[in-house]
Design a protein around this motif. Sequence first.
Motif, PDB file in Angstrom:
ATOM      1  N   ASP A 177      -7.950   2.018  -7.601  1.00 17.61           N
ATOM      2  CA  ASP A 177      -9.198   1.323  -7.939  1.00 17.61           C
ATOM      3  C   ASP A 177      -9.452   0.107  -7.059  1.00 17.61           C
ATOM      4  O   ASP A 177     -10.407  -0.645  -7.283  1.00 17.61           O
ATOM      5  CB  ASP A 177      -9.209   0.916  -9.415  1.00 17.61           C
ATOM      6  N   GLY A 178      -8.608  -0.093  -6.070  1.00 18.68           N
ATOM      7  CA  GLY A 178      -8.797  -1.206  -5.142  1.00 18.68           C
ATOM      8  C   GLY A 178      -8.124  -2.492  -5.556  1.00 18.68           C
ATOM      9  O   GLY A 178      -8.184  -3.489  -4.821  1.00 18.68           O
ATOM     10  N   ARG A 179      -7.468  -2.495  -6.715  1.00 19.69           N
ATOM     11  CA  ARG A 179      -6.778  -3.693  -7.167  1.00 19.69           C
ATOM     12  C   ARG A 179      -5.351  -3.702  -6.634  1.00 19.69           C
ATOM     13  O   ARG A 179      -4.795  -2.656  -6.288  1.00 19.69           O
ATOM     14  CB  ARG A 179      -6.777  -3.780  -8.686  1.00 19.69           C
ATOM     15  N   LEU A 180      -4.762  -4.891  -6.599  1.00 23.78           N
ATOM     16  CA  LEU A 180      -3.384  -4.993  -6.152  1.00 23.78           C
ATOM     17  C   LEU A 180      -2.446  -4.404  -7.197  1.00 23.78           C
ATOM     18  O   LEU A 180      -2.633  -4.599  -8.399  1.00 23.78           O
ATOM     19  CB  LEU A 180      -3.018  -6.461  -5.903  1.00 23.78           C
ATOM     20  N   GLN A 181      -1.448  -3.697  -6.733  1.00 24.43           N
ATOM     21  CA  GLN A 181      -0.457  -3.157  -7.650  1.00 24.43           C
ATOM     22  C   GLN A 181       0.311  -4.317  -8.289  1.00 24.43           C
ATOM     23  O   GLN A 181       0.750  -5.231  -7.595  1.00 24.43           O
ATOM     24  CB  GLN A 181       0.513  -2.244  -6.895  1.00 24.43           C
ATOM     25  N   PRO A 182       0.461  -4.344  -9.621  1.00 27.63           N
ATOM     26  CA  PRO A 182       1.161  -5.449 -10.280  1.00 27.63           C
ATOM     27  C   PRO A 182       2.554  -5.671  -9.715  1.00 27.63           C
ATOM     28  O   PRO A 182       3.282  -4.705  -9.423  1.00 27.63           O
ATOM     29  CB  PRO A 182       1.215  -4.994 -11.741  1.00 27.63           C
ATOM     30  N   ARG A 183       2.921  -6.929  -9.563  1.00 22.87           N
ATOM     31  CA  ARG A 183       4.221  -7.276  -9.000  1.00 22.87           C
ATOM     32  C   ARG A 183       5.373  -6.741  -9.839  1.00 22.87           C
ATOM     33  O   ARG A 183       6.500  -6.611  -9.338  1.00 22.87           O
ATOM     34  CB  ARG A 183       4.338  -8.792  -8.860  1.00 22.87           C
ATOM     35  N   SER A 184       5.120  -6.458 -11.104  1.00 18.93           N
ATOM     36  CA  SER A 184       6.167  -5.939 -11.980  1.00 18.93           C
ATOM     37  C   SER A 184       6.537  -4.494 -11.666  1.00 18.93           C
ATOM     38  O   SER A 184       7.562  -3.999 -12.154  1.00 18.93           O
ATOM     39  CB  SER A 184       5.718  -6.043 -13.443  1.00 18.93           C
ATOM     40  N   GLN A 185       5.731  -3.827 -10.856  1.00 13.43           N
ATOM     41  CA  GLN A 185       5.977  -2.424 -10.539  1.00 13.43           C
ATOM     42  C   GLN A 185       6.707  -2.280  -9.207  1.00 13.43           C
ATOM     43  O   GLN A 185       6.465  -3.040  -8.263  1.00 13.43           O
ATOM     44  CB  GLN A 185       4.655  -1.657 -10.480  1.00 13.43           C
ATOM     45  N   ALA A 186       7.589  -1.305  -9.129  1.00 12.21           N
ATOM     46  CA  ALA A 186       8.335  -1.047  -7.904  1.00 12.21           C
ATOM     47  C   ALA A 186       7.380  -0.707  -6.766  1.00 12.21           C
ATOM     48  O   ALA A 186       6.432   0.062  -6.945  1.00 12.21           O
ATOM     49  CB  ALA A 186       9.308   0.102  -8.125  1.00 12.21           C
ATOM     50  N   GLY A 187       7.626  -1.294  -5.601  1.00  9.17           N
ATOM     51  CA  GLY A 187       6.812  -1.009  -4.421  1.00  9.17           C
ATOM     52  C   GLY A 187       5.572  -1.861  -4.304  1.00  9.17           C
ATOM     53  O   GLY A 187       4.802  -1.690  -3.352  1.00  9.17           O
ATOM     54  N   ALA A 188       5.361  -2.801  -5.241  1.00 10.00           N
ATOM     55  CA  ALA A 188       4.149  -3.626  -5.211  1.00 10.00           C
ATOM     56  C   ALA A 188       4.139  -4.595  -4.040  1.00 10.00           C
ATOM     57  O   ALA A 188       3.081  -4.921  -3.506  1.00 10.00           O
ATOM     58  CB  ALA A 188       4.005  -4.392  -6.518  1.00 10.00           C
ATOM     59  N   VAL A 189       5.319  -5.079  -3.659  1.00  9.73           N
ATOM     60  CA  VAL A 189       5.433  -6.025  -2.550  1.00  9.73           C
ATOM     61  C   VAL A 189       6.029  -5.311  -1.348  1.00  9.73           C
ATOM     62  O   VAL A 189       7.073  -4.664  -1.446  1.00  9.73           O
ATOM     63  CB  VAL A 189       6.310  -7.232  -2.937  1.00  9.73           C
ATOM     64  N   ILE A 190       5.362  -5.407  -0.223  1.00 14.64           N
ATOM     65  CA  ILE A 190       5.830  -4.796   1.024  1.00 14.64           C
ATOM     66  C   ILE A 190       6.595  -5.852   1.808  1.00 14.64           C
ATOM     67  O   ILE A 190       6.035  -6.877   2.202  1.00 14.64           O
ATOM     68  CB  ILE A 190       4.649  -4.270   1.857  1.00 14.64           C
ATOM     69  N   ASP A 191       7.885  -5.636   2.014  1.00 13.97           N
ATOM     70  CA  ASP A 191       8.690  -6.631   2.716  1.00 13.97           C
ATOM     71  C   ASP A 191       9.144  -6.178   4.096  1.00 13.97           C
ATOM     72  O   ASP A 191       9.882  -6.900   4.778  1.00 13.97           O
ATOM     73  CB  ASP A 191       9.892  -7.055   1.866  1.00 13.97           C
ATOM     74  N   ASP A 192       8.690  -5.019   4.529  1.00 16.91           N
ATOM     75  CA  ASP A 192       9.024  -4.510   5.856  1.00 16.91           C
ATOM     76  C   ASP A 192       7.888  -4.858   6.814  1.00 16.91           C
ATOM     77  O   ASP A 192       6.797  -4.279   6.728  1.00 16.91           O
ATOM     78  CB  ASP A 192       9.211  -2.994   5.795  1.00 16.91           C
ATOM     79  N   PRO A 193       8.101  -5.806   7.752  1.00 15.14           N
ATOM     80  CA  PRO A 193       7.027  -6.220   8.656  1.00 15.14           C
ATOM     81  C   PRO A 193       6.450  -5.077   9.478  1.00 15.14           C
ATOM     82  O   PRO A 193       5.237  -5.005   9.702  1.00 15.14           O
ATOM     83  CB  PRO A 193       7.698  -7.273   9.551  1.00 15.14           C
ATOM     84  N   GLY A 194       7.304  -4.185   9.950  1.00 15.23           N
ATOM     85  CA  GLY A 194       6.816  -3.065  10.745  1.00 15.23           C
ATOM     86  C   GLY A 194       5.929  -2.138   9.949  1.00 15.23           C
ATOM     87  O   GLY A 194       4.883  -1.681  10.427  1.00 15.23           O
ATOM     88  N   MET A 195       6.315  -1.863   8.713  1.00 20.42           N
ATOM     89  CA  MET A 195       5.510  -1.007   7.843  1.00 20.42           C
ATOM     90  C   MET A 195       4.160  -1.654   7.558  1.00 20.42           C
ATOM     91  O   MET A 195       3.116  -0.990   7.588  1.00 20.42           O
ATOM     92  CB  MET A 195       6.254  -0.758   6.527  1.00 20.42           C
ATOM     93  N   ALA A 196       4.183  -2.958   7.284  1.00 18.57           N
ATOM     94  CA  ALA A 196       2.934  -3.664   6.983  1.00 18.57           C
ATOM     95  C   ALA A 196       2.005  -3.678   8.185  1.00 18.57           C
ATOM     96  O   ALA A 196       0.795  -3.450   8.054  1.00 18.57           O
ATOM     97  CB  ALA A 196       3.247  -5.096   6.548  1.00 18.57           C
ATOM     98  N   ALA A 197       2.555  -3.932   9.368  1.00 21.26           N
ATOM     99  CA  ALA A 197       1.731  -3.990  10.576  1.00 21.26           C
ATOM    100  C   ALA A 197       1.128  -2.628  10.895  1.00 21.26           C
ATOM    101  O   ALA A 197      -0.049  -2.526  11.279  1.00 21.26           O
ATOM    102  CB  ALA A 197       2.567  -4.495  11.752  1.00 21.26           C
ATOM    103  N   ALA A 198       1.910  -1.582  10.738  1.00 25.66           N
ATOM    104  CA  ALA A 198       1.405  -0.231  11.019  1.00 25.66           C
ATOM    105  C   ALA A 198       0.292   0.145  10.048  1.00 25.66           C
ATOM    106  O   ALA A 198      -0.715   0.757  10.435  1.00 25.66           O
ATOM    107  CB  ALA A 198       2.550   0.771  10.929  1.00 25.66           C
ATOM    108  N   ARG A 199       0.460  -0.233   8.775  1.00 21.98           N
ATOM    109  CA  ARG A 199      -0.583   0.059   7.781  1.00 21.98           C
ATOM    110  C   ARG A 199      -1.871  -0.679   8.130  1.00 21.98           C
ATOM    111  O   ARG A 199      -2.975  -0.128   8.007  1.00 21.98           O
ATOM    112  CB  ARG A 199      -0.112  -0.319   6.383  1.00 21.98           C
ATOM    113  N   LEU A 200      -1.756  -1.917   8.588  1.00 18.49           N
ATOM    114  CA  LEU A 200      -2.942  -2.682   8.962  1.00 18.49           C
ATOM    115  C   LEU A 200      -3.660  -2.054  10.148  1.00 18.49           C
ATOM    116  O   LEU A 200      -4.897  -2.015  10.190  1.00 18.49           O
ATOM    117  CB  LEU A 200      -2.558  -4.125   9.282  1.00 18.49           C
TER     118      LEU A 200
END
Length: 256
Positions: A177-200
Amino acid sequence: MTTTQRIDLNADLGESYGPWQMGDDAAMLALVSSANVACGGHAGDPDTMAATLAAAKARGVTIGAHPGYPDREGFGRRVIPMAPDQIARMVACQIGSLLGAAALAGVRVAYVKPHGALANLAADNADVARAIARAVRAVSGDLAVLAISGTALEPAADAAGLAVFSEIFADRAYLPDGRLQPRSQAGAVIDDPGMAAARLLRFLDSGRMEVAGGGSIPLAAHSICVHGDSPHAVAMASRIRGTLTAAGIALAPFAA
């Protein structure tokens, strides 16, 4: 992609308080083009605001006010029950605090970006979104609003006659729905810089953001946020800046 494509890179900074230190603001200010400075609600104090503003000024980084719930223990990530008028007063007073510190520092505050739980609530609650927009407009119609892309704060700010810009998050997962995944859920925070950059890069090429569970949704973006309080913030911002620059995408503030 073309060499004329531009995007802003922002981070939430100035989030220390007294002797308690949060993040590496100096390193982040060397990487971002806009800084969302805490205004004393979820974090920040007069000395921290002054130091962050001076450092941003020295780096030529555009400054925004980052008001949030007055919840230091929860870092502004918990909703405090408040009526819309109370939210408007809270936001106006926090913006005013940063404007006062900015006047002493000789710098301009260009925009407002709500923090944490306040921003998430304003994403779907039109009354809260209108209260925030009303507060910004009352303080100064020259302030722009940086809103989570595809949320209620965008039309509310536009209806208030404010310049509106949209942001996406480099280090957070999205729901369908375009909302951020709640921090309480697994995978909500992306901590891999390479993965984040590629997604962007994929997003900037397609205009579609990948979501949890597969698939993608269309989002608009003038700015990309990297959370300055993350332990991976500097590595994340550095990787994103390098990746986007190498792809011919210029990093520039959305509000000059």
